[in-house]
Design an enzyme around this catalytic site. Sequence first.
Site, PDB file in Angstrom:
ATOM      1  N   SER A   1     -84.567 -10.776  10.459  1.00 30.93           N
ATOM      2  CA  SER A   1     -83.513 -10.528  10.590  1.00 30.93           C
ATOM      3  C   SER A   1     -83.374  -9.412  11.851  1.00 30.93           C
ATOM      4  O   SER A   1     -83.822  -8.787  11.851  1.00 30.93           O
ATOM      5  CB  SER A   1     -82.454  -9.783   9.567  1.00 30.93           C
ATOM      6  OG  SER A   1     -81.436  -9.193   9.890  1.00 30.93           O
TER       7      SER A   1
ATOM      8  N   TYR B   1     -79.846  -4.020   2.642  1.00 32.27           N
ATOM      9  CA  TYR B   1     -80.215  -5.603   2.877  1.00 32.27           C
ATOM     10  C   TYR B   1     -81.458  -5.049   3.698  1.00 32.27           C
ATOM     11  O   TYR B   1     -82.066  -5.607   4.213  1.00 32.27           O
ATOM     12  CB  TYR B   1     -79.057  -6.301   3.332  1.00 32.27           C
ATOM     13  CG  TYR B   1     -79.428  -7.780   4.222  1.00 32.27           C
ATOM     14  CD1 TYR B   1     -79.543  -8.539   3.857  1.00 32.27           C
ATOM     15  CD2 TYR B   1     -80.006  -7.316   5.636  1.00 32.27           C
ATOM     16  CE1 TYR B   1     -80.113  -9.776   4.515  1.00 32.27           C
ATOM     17  CE2 TYR B   1     -79.528  -8.463   6.166  1.00 32.27           C
ATOM     18  CZ  TYR B   1     -79.945  -9.806   5.252  1.00 32.27           C
ATOM     19  OH  TYR B   1     -80.039 -10.964   6.153  1.00 32.27           O
TER      20      TYR B   1
HETATM   21  N1  NAD Z   1     -76.456 -15.822   9.118  1.00 29.45           N
HETATM   22  C1  NAD Z   1     -77.414 -14.502   9.990  1.00 29.45           C
HETATM   23  O1  NAD Z   1     -76.907 -13.825  10.730  1.00 29.45           O
HETATM   24  C2  NAD Z   1     -78.525 -14.206   9.245  1.00 29.45           C
HETATM   25  C3  NAD Z   1     -79.106 -13.163   9.793  1.00 29.45           C
HETATM   26  C4  NAD Z   1     -80.653 -12.329  10.095  1.00 29.45           C
HETATM   27  C5  NAD Z   1     -81.133 -12.942   9.012  1.00 29.45           C
HETATM   28  N2  NAD Z   1     -80.797 -14.414   8.273  1.00 29.45           N
HETATM   29  C6  NAD Z   1     -81.372 -14.712   6.921  1.00 29.45           C
HETATM   30  O2  NAD Z   1     -81.601 -16.358   6.838  1.00 29.45           O
HETATM   31  C7  NAD Z   1     -82.109 -16.752   6.328  1.00 29.45           C
HETATM   32  C8  NAD Z   1     -81.211 -17.736   5.791  1.00 29.45           C
HETATM   33  O3  NAD Z   1     -80.196 -17.124   4.896  1.00 29.45           O
HETATM   34  P1  NAD Z   1     -78.514 -18.095   6.184  1.00 29.45           P
HETATM   35  O4  NAD Z   1     -77.518 -17.809   7.129  1.00 29.45           O
HETATM   36  O5  NAD Z   1     -79.258 -19.367   5.964  1.00 29.45           O
HETATM   37  O6  NAD Z   1     -77.693 -18.263   4.889  1.00 29.45           O
HETATM   38  P2  NAD Z   1     -77.390 -18.824   4.163  1.00 29.45           P
HETATM   39  O7  NAD Z   1     -76.920 -18.688   2.968  1.00 29.45           O
HETATM   40  O8  NAD Z   1     -76.364 -20.529   3.942  1.00 29.45           O
HETATM   41  O9  NAD Z   1     -78.480 -19.778   3.081  1.00 29.45           O
HETATM   42  C9  NAD Z   1     -79.790 -19.173   1.584  1.00 29.45           C
HETATM   43  C10 NAD Z   1     -80.079 -19.750   1.760  1.00 29.45           C
HETATM   44  O10 NAD Z   1     -81.254 -19.237  -0.157  1.00 29.45           O
HETATM   45  C11 NAD Z   1     -80.660 -19.518  -0.964  1.00 29.45           C
HETATM   46  N3  NAD Z   1     -80.984 -18.869  -1.477  1.00 29.45           N
HETATM   47  C12 NAD Z   1     -80.072 -18.017  -2.110  1.00 29.45           C
HETATM   48  N4  NAD Z   1     -81.149 -16.727  -3.245  1.00 29.45           N
HETATM   49  C13 NAD Z   1     -82.004 -17.490  -3.837  1.00 29.45           C
HETATM   50  C14 NAD Z   1     -82.576 -17.085  -5.137  1.00 29.45           C
HETATM   51  N5  NAD Z   1     -83.087 -16.193  -5.679  1.00 29.45           N
HETATM   52  N6  NAD Z   1     -83.568 -18.889  -5.005  1.00 29.45           N
HETATM   53  C15 NAD Z   1     -83.252 -19.784  -4.513  1.00 29.45           C
HETATM   54  N7  NAD Z   1     -82.872 -19.662  -3.215  1.00 29.45           N
HETATM   55  C16 NAD Z   1     -81.787 -18.499  -2.863  1.00 29.45           C
HETATM   56  C17 NAD Z   1     -79.240 -20.305  -1.116  1.00 29.45           C
HETATM   57  O11 NAD Z   1     -78.693 -20.701  -1.736  1.00 29.45           O
HETATM   58  C18 NAD Z   1     -79.148 -20.967   0.364  1.00 29.45           C
HETATM   59  O12 NAD Z   1     -79.508 -22.025   0.209  1.00 29.45           O
HETATM   60  C19 NAD Z   1     -81.892 -15.670   4.801  1.00 29.45           C
HETATM   61  O13 NAD Z   1     -83.319 -15.345   4.525  1.00 29.45           O
HETATM   62  C20 NAD Z   1     -81.156 -14.451   5.670  1.00 29.45           C
HETATM   63  O14 NAD Z   1     -81.624 -13.158   5.365  1.00 29.45           O
HETATM   64  C21 NAD Z   1     -79.070 -14.908   8.481  1.00 29.45           C
END
Ligand code: NAD
Length: 250
Positions: A140, A153
Amino acid sequence: MENKVTVITGTATGLGRETAIKLAGLGHRLVLVDFNEEAGAETLSLVKEKGAEAIFVKADVSNEADVQNYVKQAVDTFGKIDYFVNNAGMMVSLRLLHEYSLEEYDRVMNVNLKGAFLGLKYVIPVLLENGGGSIVNTVSSNSFKPTAFNGLYSATKHGLAALTKSIGQDYQDQRIYCVGVAPNSMKTGIANKAVQTLTAERGAQLAASTGPNIAATPEDIADTVIFALTTGAAMLTGTIVNCAGGEIFN
Ligand SMILES: NC(=O)c1ccc[n+]([C@@H]2O[C@H](COP(=O)([O-])OP(=O)(O)OC[C@H]3O[C@@H](n4cnc5c(N)ncnc54)[C@H](O)[C@@H]3O)[C@@H](O)[C@H]2O)c1
């Protein structure tokens, strides 16, 4: 890329789902992992519509037995793993550090850092047996600098960036490559619940803690994940790719 076997965690929604759909279009055989069974099954249908051979394995990535099981299912079904997208993650409520409970600390550490570590711990031996392979850890912009009220986080994502760098340093001779892909403002639902603790004043402070940037869709970031996982893996190994749409972190 045909016949490559790719394991992706967090595929029910967001970046994991979009990466899975794009890899399906490139001919990868897919192991989709998530604890959300219903949305996970939808992603499975979407990748099968693209012609991919794929399975869905229900797993909580913070649970060691579940992680061992998704790795075993991958090997039992496809015989090997070539690529691993270590992507599942969550956010906790946005607070000042002293306002967090120990339960919140444990939850976010368990999912984002321990869960990612467990994936690495059990996937890497399978990659080694296959003569190498590559990994993308979804880190991130919070791996560079915490946004306001996001200390826990951010600590998990700094930790995961450190694991990425360690792999880049430790496994070069074994052809295991690992790249951190760092989204910034990506349009998914991950923050929906976390921001509910913000007052108007804290919301303004949070906005002020973020520089101007081009917001990304998960499809945009999936392209970088796929480049880092495949073509770019060896030269990018051990680095964090800043996908912040023009916001610079030094
Ligand atoms: N959206 C943003 O702006 C952003 C920015 C930086 C990093 N990220 C990172 O990107 C990655 C994906 O996130 P996203 O934005 O697509 O969000 P999202 O919530 O759509 O996707 C996260 C996925 O992880 C799954 N998940 C969560 N906890 C879990 C667990 N304990 N076991 C199994 N599955 C689990 C959820 O069900 C979901 O499908 C994450 O690691 C997040 O930290 C997102």
